[in-house]
Design a protein around this motif. Structure first.
Motif, mmCIF file in Angstrom:
data_model
loop_
_atom_site.group_PDB
_atom_site.id
_atom_site.type_symbol
_atom_site.label_atom_id
_atom_site.label_comp_id
_atom_site.label_asym_id
_atom_site.label_seq_id
_atom_site.Cartn_x
_atom_site.Cartn_y
_atom_site.Cartn_z
ATOM 1 N N GLU A 103 89.271 -17.663 5.563
ATOM 2 C CA GLU A 103 88.278 -16.728 6.105
ATOM 3 C C GLU A 103 86.901 -17.387 6.101
ATOM 4 O O GLU A 103 86.569 -18.159 5.199
ATOM 5 C CB GLU A 103 88.240 -15.445 5.276
ATOM 6 N N ILE A 104 86.082 -17.062 7.106
ATOM 7 C CA ILE A 104 84.727 -17.605 7.162
ATOM 8 C C ILE A 104 83.950 -17.177 5.916
ATOM 9 O O ILE A 104 83.912 -15.996 5.562
ATOM 10 C CB ILE A 104 83.995 -17.127 8.435
ATOM 11 N N ALA A 105 83.352 -18.167 5.248
ATOM 12 C CA ALA A 105 82.597 -17.917 4.017
ATOM 13 C C ALA A 105 81.416 -18.877 3.974
ATOM 14 O O ALA A 105 81.341 -19.762 3.119
ATOM 15 C CB ALA A 105 83.493 -18.082 2.794
ATOM 16 N N ASN A 106 80.498 -18.719 4.915
ATOM 17 C CA ASN A 106 79.385 -19.658 5.032
ATOM 18 C C ASN A 106 78.386 -19.554 3.882
ATOM 19 O O ASN A 106 77.833 -20.572 3.460
ATOM 20 C CB ASN A 106 78.659 -19.454 6.359
ATOM 21 N N TRP A 107 78.141 -18.338 3.389
ATOM 22 C CA TRP A 107 77.147 -18.174 2.337
ATOM 23 C C TRP A 107 77.410 -16.903 1.543
ATOM 24 O O TRP A 107 78.054 -15.972 2.016
ATOM 25 C CB TRP A 107 75.730 -18.155 2.911
ATOM 26 N N ALA A 108 76.882 -16.891 0.322
ATOM 27 C CA ALA A 108 76.948 -15.706 -0.538
ATOM 28 C C ALA A 108 75.736 -15.715 -1.459
ATOM 29 O O ALA A 108 75.354 -16.762 -1.994
ATOM 30 C CB ALA A 108 78.238 -15.690 -1.358
ATOM 31 N N ASP A 109 75.125 -14.561 -1.610
ATOM 32 C CA ASP A 109 73.995 -14.395 -2.544
ATOM 33 C C ASP A 109 72.869 -15.383 -2.273
ATOM 34 O O ASP A 109 72.282 -15.948 -3.203
ATOM 35 C CB ASP A 109 74.476 -14.544 -4.000
ATOM 36 N N CYS A 110 72.558 -15.596 -1.013
ATOM 37 C CA CYS A 110 71.495 -16.534 -0.634
ATOM 38 C C CYS A 110 70.266 -15.784 -0.132
ATOM 39 O O CYS A 110 70.367 -14.661 0.370
ATOM 40 C CB CYS A 110 71.981 -17.493 0.457
ATOM 41 N N SER A 111 69.122 -16.427 -0.247
ATOM 42 C CA SER A 111 67.879 -15.894 0.297
ATOM 43 C C SER A 111 67.314 -16.909 1.287
ATOM 44 O O SER A 111 67.808 -18.036 1.396
ATOM 45 C CB SER A 111 66.868 -15.627 -0.818
ATOM 46 N N THR A 112 66.256 -16.502 1.997
ATOM 47 C CA THR A 112 65.706 -17.374 3.029
ATOM 48 C C THR A 112 64.345 -17.959 2.655
ATOM 49 O O THR A 112 63.719 -18.615 3.478
ATOM 50 C CB THR A 112 65.579 -16.627 4.370
ATOM 51 N N GLY A 113 63.897 -17.779 1.433
ATOM 52 C CA GLY A 113 62.657 -18.421 1.016
ATOM 53 C C GLY A 113 61.478 -18.004 1.887
ATOM 54 O O GLY A 113 61.412 -16.896 2.410
ATOM 55 N N TRP A 114 60.541 -18.950 2.076
ATOM 56 C CA TRP A 114 59.319 -18.653 2.814
ATOM 57 C C TRP A 114 59.542 -18.545 4.313
ATOM 58 O O TRP A 114 58.920 -17.750 5.002
ATOM 59 C CB TRP A 114 58.278 -19.746 2.557
ATOM 60 N N TYR A 115 60.421 -19.379 4.884
ATOM 61 C CA TYR A 115 60.396 -19.586 6.318
ATOM 62 C C TYR A 115 61.587 -19.010 7.073
ATOM 63 O O TYR A 115 61.454 -18.615 8.217
ATOM 64 C CB TYR A 115 60.318 -21.092 6.616
ATOM 65 N N GLY A 116 62.785 -19.024 6.491
ATOM 66 C CA GLY A 116 63.951 -18.601 7.248
ATOM 67 C C GLY A 116 64.362 -19.670 8.242
ATOM 68 O O GLY A 116 64.492 -20.838 7.913
#
Length: 208
Positions: A103-116
């Motif tokens: 199954e697609i699992a690119n990210w978990a529990d991530c944030s985008t910081g200042w810029y995205g």
């Protein structure tokens, strides 16, 4: 050993075939983590390739303008919720085709910081993030450069990125090309080059 290529700041090179390719609060720039269990852990990575790892690409890292793709975990690994990135701060990064148990699992529990300005599925919350196909030249051969028409071209719409790269001495991409060639920089570790769209054709051998 368990850690490959640890240094306070490491530029260039490929770290591969270890339990953890890059870790221990180091800084890794213009590097690649390939064929490890864990690509990078607890460190900062900038303009790096992270692919072909068997548990997770990046864990609890600051990730800036990287490519995290084709990392595939199996067996219901309880330690990680994704095979791409988990617990990371992501900026200007492409996360694509990372899977866990198929199954697609690119990210978990991530944030985008200042810029995205990231490209991944599902769509990350934050400024400038997109979820469209990044259109690689040839992902099956691990050529993750961008093709003409890629939505990642000019995707870095936040001008502070240029200042940050210049302060780091890193105003060029993974191919040593100038980092901004059009209005904005591109998402990921490579700037689009028109030559990316041309394939080399080998002439057939003459028949005797």
């Amino acid at each position: 050993g368990d850690y490959c290529g640890w240094m306070p700041r490491q530029w260039h090179g490929i770290v591969l075939s270890n339990a953890v390719c890059g870790a221990a609060s180091g800084f890794f720039g213009h590097c690649a983590a390939v064929d490890c269990e864990v690509g990078f852990s607890d460190c900062t990575i900038e303009q790096c390739l992270v692919y072909g790892n068997t548990r997770i690409g990046a864990y609890q890292c600051q990730v800036m303008n990287c490519l995290i793709a084709d990392n595939h975990a199996a067996g219901g690994d309880a330690g990680y919720g994704a095979s791409g990135a988990q617990g990371c701060q992501l900026e200007g990064t492409i996360l694509w085709n990372n899977t866990k148990d198929g199954e697609i699992a690119n990210w978990a529990d991530c944030s985008t910081g200042w810029y995205g300005c990231n490209c991944t599925l599902p769509l990350l919350v934050g400024v400038g993030n997109i979820s469209a196909d990044p259109m690689f030249v040839n992902a099956s051969e691990h050529d993750y450069r961008l093709r003409m028409g890629s939505p990642c071209i000019n995707g870095m719409t936040e001008g502070l990125f240029l200042w940050e790269w210049e302060m780091d001495g890193c105003d060029y991409d993974l191919d040593s090309q100038p980092r901004i060639q059009r209005r904005f920089a591109d998402i990921g570790p490579y700037e689009y080059q028109p030559t990316n769209d041309h394939q080399t054709i080998t002439a057939p051998e003459p028949v005797e």
